[in-house]
Design a protein around this motif. Structure first.
Motif, PDB file in Angstrom:
ATOM      1  N   TRP A 258       0.973  -1.219  -0.056  1.00 30.73           N
ATOM      2  CA  TRP A 258      -0.012  -0.020   0.005  1.00 30.73           C
ATOM      3  C   TRP A 258       0.753   1.207   0.074  1.00 30.73           C
ATOM      4  O   TRP A 258       1.850   1.088   0.443  1.00 30.73           O
ATOM      5  N   SER A 259       0.371   2.376  -0.682  1.00 29.72           N
ATOM      6  CA  SER A 259       1.100   3.784  -0.311  1.00 29.72           C
ATOM      7  C   SER A 259       0.543   4.232   0.779  1.00 29.72           C
ATOM      8  O   SER A 259      -0.331   3.652   1.297  1.00 29.72           O
ATOM      9  N   ASP A 260       1.015   5.483   1.149  1.00 28.39           N
ATOM     10  CA  ASP A 260       0.647   5.783   2.354  1.00 28.39           C
ATOM     11  C   ASP A 260      -0.861   6.305   2.489  1.00 28.39           C
ATOM     12  O   ASP A 260      -1.489   6.117   3.347  1.00 28.39           O
ATOM     13  N   THR A 261      -1.291   6.804   1.126  1.00 28.75           N
ATOM     14  CA  THR A 261      -2.717   7.262   1.198  1.00 28.75           C
ATOM     15  C   THR A 261      -3.639   6.157   1.075  1.00 28.75           C
ATOM     16  O   THR A 261      -4.733   6.263   1.521  1.00 28.75           O
ATOM     17  N   GLY A 262      -3.072   4.914   0.369  1.00 23.14           N
ATOM     18  CA  GLY A 262      -3.831   3.785   0.262  1.00 23.14           C
ATOM     19  C   GLY A 262      -4.164   3.069   1.423  1.00 23.14           C
ATOM     20  O   GLY A 262      -5.271   2.654   1.875  1.00 23.14           O
ATOM     21  N   ALA A 263      -2.937   2.843   2.378  1.00 23.28           N
ATOM     22  CA  ALA A 263      -3.065   2.332   3.594  1.00 23.28           C
ATOM     23  C   ALA A 263      -4.087   3.096   4.547  1.00 23.28           C
ATOM     24  O   ALA A 263      -4.897   2.596   5.262  1.00 23.28           O
ATOM     25  N   ILE A 264      -4.216   4.509   4.505  1.00 23.53           N
ATOM     26  CA  ILE A 264      -5.192   5.282   5.326  1.00 23.53           C
ATOM     27  C   ILE A 264      -6.521   5.015   4.752  1.00 23.53           C
ATOM     28  O   ILE A 264      -7.563   4.855   5.488  1.00 23.53           O
TER      29      ILE A 264
END
Length: 231
Positions: free
Chosen positions: A98-104
């Motif tokens: 996951w990217s940082d925004t995807g994980a969130i």
């Protein structure tokens, strides 16, 4: 005794494996086809992906939000990268970074489901399937083009990416402290209380197939109704 006040956060599988496609026949009205997602389909998708991943400098397959990357006017920002695929007990699973925004987004439950994109140039024509009054092509997807996060997937029946009870897509039931009771579900499916997961999956697939046919009938009836009103 007063009940406990639980503030449990949605959790994601520790091994980063998620179910991204469920088996069955899925009607795609926009493409005018019925997709046959079975073992042969998943094996081909996994093998082709592995060949792609074996090439030098493979960065993974893009995972976007609601297929924005298909629109040149939208952002191509990644919510994650698909690194590996496998066919696990008849379900297509992917290992995701996951990217940082995807994980969130997935932990915060902004998106609940995956939406697959298959390359129409590589599908295998199997036959036809009666949907309403029409005979639609029945095709077997053989290659995954990309993946998206969405809340309205075309192919229904997939597990949510994260659940409020802490059981995430791809997590084994026997790894959780309190696996859900399935007896009532088995009864609703017309199966014995101790029926296997495979039997339940087969029963659900039959229901999905009937629902696909019913959707086609509804579309046809609406068209005929509009024609009669115009007449």
């Amino acid at each position: 005794m007063n009940p406990l006040i639980l503030n449990r956060e949605a959790t994601l599988p520790a091994d980063s494996w998620y179910e991204i496609e469920t088996p069955g026949e899925h009607l795609n009205r926009a493409a005018g086809v019925v997709q046959l997602c079975d073992a042969a389909s998943f094996d081909s998708i996994v093998n082709r992906f592995a060949a792609q991943a074996a090439k030098p400098n493979f960065a993974g397959v893009l995972i976007d939000a609601d297929h924005f990357s298909l629109n040149p006017d939208k952002s191509t920002e990644a919510t994650g990268w698909l690194l590996e695929l496998r066919n696990r007990d008849g379900h297509l699973e992917g290992r995701i970074d996951w990217s940082d925004t995807g994980a969130i987004a997935v932990k915060g439950k902004r998106f609940k489901f995956f939406s697959t994109v298959y390359d129409p140039a590589t599908v295998q024509k199997v036959g036809t399937r009666k949907v309403g009054h029409r005979d639609l092509p029945l095709v077997r997807p053989l290659a995954l083009d990309r993946l998206a996060l969405t809340n309205d997937p075309n192919n229904k029946g997939g597990k949510p990416i994260s659940n409020r009870n802490g059981i995430s897509a791809g997590a084994d039931e026997d790894e959780t402290e309190n696996p859900p009771k399935m007896k009532n579900i088995m009864k609703l499916l017309g199966l014995a209380e101790d029926a296997s997961e495979a039997s339940a999956t087969e029963a659900i697939q039959k229901i999905q197939n009937r629902a696909t046919g019913a959707e086609g009938d509804l579309v046809t009836l609406k068209t005929e109704h509009s024609t009669l009103l115009e007449a």
